[in-house]
Scaffold this active site. Structure first.
Site, mmCIF file in Angstrom:
data_model
loop_
_atom_site.group_PDB
_atom_site.id
_atom_site.type_symbol
_atom_site.label_atom_id
_atom_site.label_comp_id
_atom_site.label_asym_id
_atom_site.label_seq_id
_atom_site.Cartn_x
_atom_site.Cartn_y
_atom_site.Cartn_z
ATOM 1 N N GLY A 115 53.402 136.438 -8.632
ATOM 2 C CA GLY A 115 53.345 136.958 -7.003
ATOM 3 C C GLY A 115 51.972 137.428 -6.646
ATOM 4 O O GLY A 115 51.270 137.801 -7.652
ATOM 5 N N CYS A 116 51.675 137.528 -5.442
ATOM 6 C CA CYS A 116 50.291 137.981 -5.159
ATOM 7 C C CYS A 116 50.046 139.363 -5.404
ATOM 8 O O CYS A 116 49.161 139.759 -5.932
ATOM 9 C CB CYS A 116 50.111 137.702 -3.546
ATOM 10 S SG CYS A 116 51.279 138.179 -2.515
ATOM 11 N N TYR A 117 51.345 140.205 -5.190
ATOM 12 C CA TYR A 117 51.249 141.668 -5.225
ATOM 13 C C TYR A 117 50.997 141.957 -6.789
ATOM 14 O O TYR A 117 50.274 142.883 -7.281
ATOM 15 C CB TYR A 117 52.259 142.501 -4.565
ATOM 16 C CG TYR A 117 52.109 142.430 -3.021
ATOM 17 C CD1 TYR A 117 51.225 143.334 -2.326
ATOM 18 C CD2 TYR A 117 53.315 141.981 -2.263
ATOM 19 C CE1 TYR A 117 50.955 143.433 -0.996
ATOM 20 C CE2 TYR A 117 53.313 142.320 -0.852
ATOM 21 C CZ TYR A 117 52.211 142.749 -0.112
ATOM 22 O OH TYR A 117 52.410 142.816 1.222
ATOM 23 N N PRO A 118 52.022 141.489 -7.529
ATOM 24 C CA PRO A 118 51.796 141.637 -8.938
ATOM 25 C C PRO A 118 50.682 141.326 -9.675
ATOM 26 O O PRO A 118 50.224 141.828 -10.682
ATOM 27 C CB PRO A 118 52.955 140.728 -9.559
ATOM 28 C CG PRO A 118 53.902 140.717 -8.407
ATOM 29 C CD PRO A 118 53.150 140.605 -7.174
ATOM 30 N N THR A 119 49.860 140.218 -9.033
ATOM 31 C CA THR A 119 48.686 140.040 -9.803
ATOM 32 C C THR A 119 47.742 140.896 -9.741
ATOM 33 O O THR A 119 47.233 141.490 -10.977
ATOM 34 C CB THR A 119 47.975 138.726 -9.133
ATOM 35 O OG1 THR A 119 48.931 137.481 -9.396
ATOM 36 C CG2 THR A 119 46.503 138.320 -9.716
#
Length: 315
Positions: A115-119
């Site tokens: 996911g974008c946030y987890p990256t």
């Protein structure tokens, strides 16, 4: 021989950006379905089984269903949905996450795009947990703001289409106020935290771009570490990366603000360590394009690794 690639869901936001990055590449043969056949299960089954690599740009349930159409064991999959990010048998497609992650991705048949946030969150937190600066049981908070493209077609319409019933004039809004978000499970798993982090996401009136922030009270941490120590650790962790960089102390001290759109159109991820050593407080911030390193760019990077192409091809 060119690698055959099929994007299932290429008309969506992520699919379109992946397609734009793959078009005109001589090392790939793109398998495409015209608009009339995209929803045909028979046509999709044929395309999926003709491909060497299938990239799923579908809602979670549809991504799971798409796997049932695979008949050839040799078909490899990159799933851009959240459906398999913590699933057994799937490789987490964040190449910079661990020393051997690229090799694991290269040999995998099933890769799940982060996911974008987890990256951003994993890039900041995982090295600090591994080196004991943040204890695995620490109560971690993650604040973030994303462009509205991260919410897909419905949220894009809400911000861009005055004719849409959901159209809004909001410039900024918090969401996931019930403290439940689909990205929390992967954040916890791949940062190494024992408990789910407190995640506070928000969206702004800009199409793409993202900031992910982890505030730290350094005085409260059991292992003494200053901002320079944290910056040095992050810099060493990503020293060999072509896409992840760590801002210097001089750059951080020279900034009065940070623009979430600063890396739009790239596959780059930039990490900042802001702090006040007198107060022993720090703000760790990741800057990335939620549709680049946070989605389509990372998918292309994973594809390159899987097929043995130069990691930066098309990026």
């Amino acid at each position: 021989m060119a690698t055959k690639v099929f994007i299932d869901g290429e008309a969506g936001t992520t699919g379109l950006q992946i397609r734009a990055r793959l078009d005109q590449r001589p090392d790939l043969t793109m398998i495409r379905l015209d608009e009339a056949r995209r929803k045909s299960e028979a046509a999709r089954r044929e395309a999926i089984n003709e491909a060497d690599v299938v990239i799923l740009c579908l809602p979670d349930d549809a991504a799971v269903d798409a796997l049932s159409l695979i008949e050839r064991r040799s078909v490899r999959v990159i799933d851009a949905s959240t459906a398999h990010r913590t699933a057994q048998g799937w490789t987490y497609g964040f190449p910079e996450m661990a020393r051997d992650q690229r090799e694991t991705i290269a040999s995998s048949r099933r890769v799940t795009n982060p996911g974008c946030y987890p990256t951003g969150a994993i890039a900041l937190i995982r090295p600090l947990v591994e080196h004991g600066i943040i204890p695995a049981g620490w109560p971690v908070t993650i604040n973030a703001v994303s462009g509205y493209s991260g919410g897909g077609k419905s949220l894009i319409a809400a911000f861009e289409d005055p004719q849409a019933a959901s159209y809004t004039h909001d410039h900024f809004r918090l969401y996931a106020l019930g403290l439940g978000h689909k990205h929390i499970a992967e954040m916890q798993r791949y940062t190494g935290l024992h408990q789910p982090p407190l995640f506070a996401p928000s969206v702004g009136r800009f199409a793409q771009g993202m900031l992910v922030e982890v505030p730290l009270q350094l005085w409260a941490l059991p292992k003494a570490a200053g901002t320079d120590d944290i910056r040095a650790l992050l810099a060493a962790t990503y020293a060999d990366s072509r896409f992840v960089e760590v801002a210097s102390r001089a750059e951080c001290e020279g900034l009065a603000s940070l623009d979430p759109e600063g890396l739009n159109g790239t596959n780059r991820l930039k990490l900042f360590v802001f702090g006040n050593d007198k107060l022993r407080q720090a703000r760790l911030v990741a800057l990335l394009d939620n549709l680049g390193k946070g989605a389509s760019g990372q998918a292309v990077q994973n594809l390159n690794i899987m097929i043995g192409a130069d990691e930066a091809t098309g990026l």
